[in-house]
Design a protein around this motif. Structure first.
Motif, PDB file in Angstrom:
ATOM      1  N   LYS A 103      -1.128   3.312 -10.810  1.00  0.00           N
ATOM      2  CA  LYS A 103      -1.900   2.371  -9.990  1.00  0.00           C
ATOM      3  C   LYS A 103      -1.549   0.927 -10.305  1.00  0.00           C
ATOM      4  O   LYS A 103      -1.173   0.593 -11.431  1.00  0.00           O
ATOM      5  N   VAL A 121     -12.181   5.797  -7.668  1.00  0.00           N
ATOM      6  CA  VAL A 121     -10.823   5.790  -7.104  1.00  0.00           C
ATOM      7  C   VAL A 121      -9.765   5.720  -8.197  1.00  0.00           C
ATOM      8  O   VAL A 121      -8.600   6.053  -7.959  1.00  0.00           O
ATOM      9  N   ARG A 124      -0.844   4.127  -6.131  1.00  0.00           N
ATOM     10  CA  ARG A 124      -2.075   3.744  -5.437  1.00  0.00           C
ATOM     11  C   ARG A 124      -2.334   2.264  -5.708  1.00  0.00           C
ATOM     12  O   ARG A 124      -2.370   1.829  -6.865  1.00  0.00           O
ATOM     13  N   ASP A 149      -2.973   4.364  -0.654  1.00  0.00           N
ATOM     14  CA  ASP A 149      -1.965   5.235  -1.250  1.00  0.00           C
ATOM     15  C   ASP A 149      -0.623   4.924  -0.607  1.00  0.00           C
ATOM     16  O   ASP A 149      -0.438   5.114   0.601  1.00  0.00           O
ATOM     17  N   ALA A 206      -8.593   0.878  -1.340  1.00  0.00           N
ATOM     18  CA  ALA A 206      -7.520   1.587  -2.042  1.00  0.00           C
ATOM     19  C   ALA A 206      -6.527   2.082  -1.001  1.00  0.00           C
ATOM     20  O   ALA A 206      -6.923   2.614   0.041  1.00  0.00           O
ATOM     21  N   ASP A 222      -7.715   9.140  -9.528  1.00  0.00           N
ATOM     22  CA  ASP A 222      -6.533   9.735  -8.898  1.00  0.00           C
ATOM     23  C   ASP A 222      -5.380   9.762  -9.900  1.00  0.00           C
ATOM     24  O   ASP A 222      -5.185   8.806 -10.659  1.00  0.00           O
ATOM     25  N   ARG A 246      -2.202   9.413  -9.623  1.00  0.00           N
ATOM     26  CA  ARG A 246      -1.024   8.569  -9.410  1.00  0.00           C
ATOM     27  C   ARG A 246      -1.076   7.290 -10.250  1.00  0.00           C
ATOM     28  O   ARG A 246      -2.160   6.786 -10.555  1.00  0.00           O
TER      29      ARG A 246
END
Length: 359
Positions: free
Chosen positions: A125, A118, A95, A90, A88, A121, A123
């Protein structure tokens, strides 16, 4: 070709990387494997001997070649050692998540648990996988050992996935799928370097409420059919019978699938009995209500036996590459054609483009 690219390169394995148990991939991208020892010559006519005819074996100077190649990307900004075959990253407002789908297009329980973690998160993706989740008008959700699928994780609104990009198939396809009032762009982007997989064999698209109106592909089906008609005409020494022009191919596909062609066919492109027969023999997709008929091996058998040796060095190549430009508000996804024509080398044409909101 990447010696002047002033940024690190990260990768996920394709199915071919697993043919040698991921050893070369781990050594090149993860700096986590010693050089493979040279193997003794196999016994003639044994299974190992047959395999050696189709795949590379370790050689004494492999390590030296890798060391020399690394000198061409020795700048500090070019260095990257990724932790493993899945990762992953960022990248500002988003992400990026890369998966290792192995040989069979599945992931094990450990990678599945990592993916679920993961994905929490907040954010937006983008998923990058070895094998696509939607391809050729079909859904392949990617099973996770122990239960569940990768696509279930992608579709979960709490995880905020905006796109899922897969390789493996050597062309470009895009499926904008509506999920709970939002759009996830499912993309096939495998046309970067190998022989071209046909797109004219893709049937009339109707999957996950994505129809021909929303579906995009490159090369266009007509260009794909024209390419393979020339290829079979040359190989079978029947050029006059098999060869279709791009306009003829587009017209017969429009009739066969009952769709509007990607580009307007020439006014004199009248569909004839020969064109219909050639389109059928070359596996052109059909409407769902049409019965299957005999066709020449343009997909699985052709891919395994003939396609790798049928790579053309005469433009147009029908290659493609994907570019994503990210701002805090949007992701701009563009598919560029790599035709091999000099006029388009510095300014490659955009074959498809979509703006993805990160809101």
């Amino acid at each position: 070709p990447y010696q002047d690219y002033q940024a690190p390169i990260y990768a996920i394995p394709g199915n071919h990387d697993w043919y040698e148990d991921l050893g070369a991939f781990m050594r090149v991208f993860c700096d986590d494997a010693p050089p493979l020892a040279p193997e003794p010559a196999p016994r003639p006519l044994s299974r190992a001997w047959l395999r050696s005819l189709l795949w590379h074996r370790p050689r004494k100077d492999d390590g030296q070649h890798l060391a020399e190649d690394r000198k061409s990307r020795s700048a500090a900004v070019q260095q990257a050692v990724q932790p493993g075959p899945y990762w992953a990253i960022d990248a500002g407002p988003i992400r990026l998540i890369g998966l290792d789908t192995g040989l069979l297009g599945t992931i094990d329980a450990e990678q599945g648990a990592w993916l679920r973690e993961v994905s929490k998160d907040p954010r937006p993706k983008i998923l990058i996988t070895g094998q696509p989740l939607y391809v050729d008008g079909e859904h392949h959700p990617c099973a996770i050992e122990g239960g569940g699928t990768v696509d279930e994780i992608v579709r979960d609104p709490a995880h905020r996935y905006v796109a899922a990009i897969g390789g493996d198939i050597h062309n470009y396809q895009r499926y904008p799928v509506q999920v709970d009032g939002r759009t996830i762009q499912y993309v096939v982007s495998g046309g970067g370097g190998a022989f071209m997989h046909a797109t004219h064999t893709i049937p009339r698209v109707d999957v996950a409420d994505v129809t021909e109106k929303e579906f995009r592909c490159y090369p266009l089906r007509g260009d794909s059919l024209a390419f393979y008609s020339r290829l079979y005409g040359r190989r079978l020494r029947m050029r006059r019978f098999f060869t279709l022009t791009e306009a003829e191919a587009a017209a017969v596909i429009a009739e066969r699938l009952d769709i509007r062609p990607g580009r307007a066919p020439a006014s004199d492109a009248r569909v004839t009995w020969r064109m219909r027969l050639v389109a059928g023999l070359l596996g052109t997709g059909r409407r769902p209500d049409r019965a299957k008929r005999f066709r020449l091996p343009v997909r699985k058998i052709y891919t395994q036996l003939f396609s790798p040796s049928s790579e053309t060095y005469s433009p147009p190549f029908f290659k493609s590459f994907l570019r994503l430009d990210v701002t805090p508000e949007t992701v701009r996804l563009r598919c560029y054609a790599a035709t091999g024509n000099r006029a388009q080398e510095a300014d490659p044409p955009v074959e498809d483009e979509v703006l993805i909101s990160l809101a």
